[in-house]
Design a protein around this motif. Sequence first.
Motif, PDB file in Angstrom:
ATOM      1  N   VAL A   1       2.428  14.698   3.737  1.00 16.11           N
ATOM      2  CA  VAL A   1       1.180  15.120   4.385  1.00 16.11           C
ATOM      3  C   VAL A   1       1.366  15.288   5.884  1.00 16.11           C
ATOM      4  O   VAL A   1       1.985  14.454   6.546  1.00 16.11           O
ATOM      5  N   LEU A   2       0.832  16.399   6.388  1.00 15.00           N
ATOM      6  CA  LEU A   2       0.765  16.585   7.842  1.00 15.00           C
ATOM      7  C   LEU A   2      -0.700  16.495   8.200  1.00 15.00           C
ATOM      8  O   LEU A   2      -1.524  17.037   7.490  1.00 15.00           O
ATOM      9  N   SER A   3      -1.023  15.840   9.284  1.00 15.19           N
ATOM     10  CA  SER A   3      -2.441  15.834   9.607  1.00 15.19           C
ATOM     11  C   SER A   3      -2.669  15.554  11.069  1.00 15.19           C
ATOM     12  O   SER A   3      -1.891  14.842  11.701  1.00 15.19           O
ATOM     13  N   GLY A   4      -3.747  16.071  11.599  1.00 19.02           N
ATOM     14  CA  GLY A   4      -4.125  15.779  12.973  1.00 19.02           C
ATOM     15  C   GLY A   4      -4.744  14.395  13.092  1.00 19.02           C
ATOM     16  O   GLY A   4      -4.748  13.786  14.136  1.00 19.02           O
ATOM     17  N   GLN A   5      -5.296  13.919  11.962  1.00 22.33           N
ATOM     18  CA  GLN A   5      -5.896  12.588  12.003  1.00 22.33           C
ATOM     19  C   GLN A   5      -4.866  11.569  11.627  1.00 22.33           C
ATOM     20  O   GLN A   5      -4.344  11.598  10.526  1.00 22.33           O
ATOM     21  N   ASP A   6      -4.594  10.640  12.521  1.00 19.49           N
ATOM     22  CA  ASP A   6      -3.572   9.669  12.166  1.00 19.49           C
ATOM     23  C   ASP A   6      -4.138   8.262  12.090  1.00 19.49           C
ATOM     24  O   ASP A   6      -3.481   7.294  12.437  1.00 19.49           O
ATOM     25  N   ASN A   7      -5.382   8.128  11.629  1.00 18.98           N
ATOM     26  CA  ASN A   7      -5.916   6.771  11.532  1.00 18.98           C
ATOM     27  C   ASN A   7      -5.484   6.135  10.213  1.00 18.98           C
ATOM     28  O   ASN A   7      -5.115   6.791   9.264  1.00 18.98           O
ATOM     29  N   LEU A   8      -5.594   4.814  10.224  1.00 23.69           N
ATOM     30  CA  LEU A   8      -5.042   4.021   9.130  1.00 23.69           C
ATOM     31  C   LEU A   8      -5.610   4.422   7.770  1.00 23.69           C
ATOM     32  O   LEU A   8      -4.881   4.525   6.778  1.00 23.69           O
ATOM     33  N   GLU A   9      -6.921   4.644   7.729  1.00 23.94           N
ATOM     34  CA  GLU A   9      -7.551   4.945   6.439  1.00 23.94           C
ATOM     35  C   GLU A   9      -6.977   6.212   5.840  1.00 23.94           C
ATOM     36  O   GLU A   9      -6.697   6.275   4.652  1.00 23.94           O
ATOM     37  N   THR A  10      -6.821   7.230   6.706  1.00 22.59           N
ATOM     38  CA  THR A  10      -6.304   8.502   6.188  1.00 22.59           C
ATOM     39  C   THR A  10      -4.893   8.323   5.644  1.00 22.59           C
ATOM     40  O   THR A  10      -4.552   8.828   4.569  1.00 22.59           O
ATOM     41  N   ILE A  11      -4.065   7.606   6.384  1.00 24.38           N
ATOM     42  CA  ILE A  11      -2.675   7.438   5.952  1.00 24.38           C
ATOM     43  C   ILE A  11      -2.627   6.684   4.630  1.00 24.38           C
ATOM     44  O   ILE A  11      -1.924   7.066   3.686  1.00 24.38           O
ATOM     45  N   HIS A  12      -3.412   5.619   4.558  1.00 25.03           N
ATOM     46  CA  HIS A  12      -3.445   4.836   3.331  1.00 25.03           C
ATOM     47  C   HIS A  12      -3.912   5.670   2.158  1.00 25.03           C
ATOM     48  O   HIS A  12      -3.358   5.608   1.056  1.00 25.03           O
ATOM     49  N   ALA A  13      -4.984   6.416   2.424  1.00 21.24           N
ATOM     50  CA  ALA A  13      -5.543   7.251   1.352  1.00 21.24           C
ATOM     51  C   ALA A  13      -4.503   8.268   0.888  1.00 21.24           C
ATOM     52  O   ALA A  13      -4.304   8.470  -0.317  1.00 21.24           O
TER      53      ALA A  13
END
Lengths: 227, 634
Positions: free
Chosen positions: A79-91
Amino acid sequence: MRILLVDDHEVVSEGIALLLKQIDSCVSVFCAKNYSKCLAWLAREQCDLILFDLGLPDCVGIEALKELKALHGMIPVVVLSGQDNLETIHAALSCGAMGFVPKTSSSAIMFSALQRVLAGGVYVPSETMQTLPSKISEYPNTAKSEHQGTIACLPVAATELGLTDRQFDVLKLLIKGLPNKLISRQLDISEATVKAHVSGVLRVLNVTSRTQAVFLLSQKGVLLSEA
Amino acid sequence: MLASIRKRFNRFRASPEYASEISKITIQSAAVQGRLGIVPELAVSMLCVAWLWDSVPKSALVIWITLYLPLLYLFFLGAPIPSSRIQRWMSHYNWRQNDYHNASLQQIRKWTRYFTLALTLGALRWGLGGAFALAFATPVQQLLIPFVVVGVGLASASTLSLYLPAFYLYETVNFAPIIVRLGMSGDATQWTLCGMAIVAFGAVLIAGRRYATLYQNNLHTLAALKHERDKAELATQAKSRFLAMASHDLRQPIYALGLFVDALKRQIRAPEVVQLVDRIETSVHFMETMFNDLLDLSKLSAGAIEVDRRSVPLVDVFKEIELQFASTARARDLDFRIRWTDVTVESDPKLLRQIIRNFVSNGIRYTTKGGVLLAARKIGNGKMVRVEVWDTGRGIPQDKQQEVFSEFFRLNDKNHIDDRGLGIGLTIAQRATALLGHSLTVQSKLGIGSCFSLNVPIANEVSVFPTIVANTGISDRIKGPFVLNVPMANGINAFPTIAGSAGTSDRLKGAFVLVVDDDKTVVEGTRLLLQSRGSHVICGSNANEAMAKLAEHERFVDLIITDYDLAGGTTGLDLVARIHREVCEDIPVLIVTGTSKASEVREKIDYQFLQKPVSASRLVEAANALLNKHCISS
């Protein structure tokens, strides 16, 4: 190696494609601008890796990722993403992603991360590991190397990890994000056996879930060799 | 004075869209008020009839009072419906209903003609009636009848004046006959009364008009406020859209630029070109940093940042800062020192890092010789810690020490420091501090240096049992001769091999345990205890929660510790049976229960069983024994 890059910003796609080519000139990169084009392409063609942006205009990132893994479970997704917060990464990792490269990383880190991904390893930003409530955060971290722009990547064999060959095979497929059903089909064993092996592998690695295993392997800079 | 009041009121003229709405409201209020007067008017009429019964011809009186009814009918043709009960009664008889709420202004104006007519005729009834009665009244009554008529006029003023046209008409028609009649009488007393009536008439008109103006202005003010609020809301929405756009779309080309420059660097060889590309890279880096700063500031201003409060060991934050700034400080020949600390604070790690980073960055930027020191020390009664960033820079003049926190403010600089940034680092620090509820202070002496400090609360959830998990990594399963340490290029150990078994007495290290109990404190205590022994623990307060947690982890649990009685009627045994069925058959189980059912439970089950309260050592002993037994047998 054939890579499908799904991102709605052409400039970024071009930049990443360029980096990928520099890492390995034999790589062919195909670009899709949105989720429906991505699915349409996958219906016709094969690839070895999908680089997936969560911010696509025609879908909800995580839901699309789940669907993608359900339809094409055999292909690893990073996954590439502009949002790098913990929840997104975990999800993202819970949905079966094999890695997470934040778009906010410097180009040096992006380069190293992609290098590792192309070699078959996993990459997760080390910053998140420090904020993980689980025990992974206590492992000696590799922050130093990241800031110097190089993340070491060491191929490792089954015995070094303390796994049997079978367990090692299961681990490789588990990390790639394959669901149990596909693993059982691939290795020609029953699903119950797969579950037992997965449990055993996680026990040996001293983690409790696939997500944690991915974090661990990323942190240690481990590459599961195709021995 | 009237003029100044008028001027003040005129400031709040609302825009045309609201004007018609205001008219509607005005008319409606007038009509409603008028409706209120129906019963009192009837009552007063009947009293007057009774009072004048003996003097005025009865037939006249009777006609006078029955005239009331058609006027009432006329009034209701134009007035809003009094209550839902009457509404239902009226619709039952198919009467027309006037829905003021949903009608247009034109329609309402039509209705007002009806009730204005009704009111005017009513006023006429009073005025002419009064004038007529004067001819037949007794002397006492003659004195009082004008007062009654004036009284009626005054009483209506407060209600009808809301709708000025109806009001003027009403009052004129009410007062005129009596004034004329009294004026023509030729009697001194009656002339006095006439004069008083004229004065009353004038007073009523003026008062009514002022009342109406006040009311109108209220409505206009409300309308203007609503308008401003709508504008503000639109502005906020626009800002949010901007933020979303900037975060996603505007960022991408900047980001792509960084990628391209990186790619370019790897491809070129000629030294002049390399130099050029280096300059481009520096510019792009500045641009990225400034853009990110601006974006952070926007997000903080818009309240778009969610605070993620947790326990943050300061040492981690300091380490990151050291990595980020050590080389920069060295390049400028400055001394960057850190006084390490083992304190853990309660804050948002990202925001905390940002604040301290901004302090340190400023310190380095504005210091030409000497150095920067980052330190933390406990203050107060040990509940807070102050993180301080000292520098030996130019210092900040006293009168500018608050201003440095303003957006885009940079100290006047004759030395032309190259990389001054946008001047929002401290603004961001201040906003972030406010968001977190911490406090920050600055001390500075010109020519000597400055100190920026941040007060942060110490995390109070310090584990009773220290977590020692650092030792349960794979590296610690090394026993025996199979150790293989492959040193890597930058000195990090690879996965060491394992082969030997860990000691038999401490199976809890690395074990995966499920703890289920409906008492939260018991669960917490057990969890902390097991974690201090190196286990991974998941907890639940009832069966469903436990199953849900299990589903999140692909590894089978090594041990289940559960209470016998769980919430929702299930017993611990039911849960265990379910886990054995659905997850894995032979997971060892430890049942813990309170005293009341101890004996009967003991007979029923053949799992290992402990009675509350359980001492820590007993629990650990029992858990180890179970895990040991299981390990040997499998």
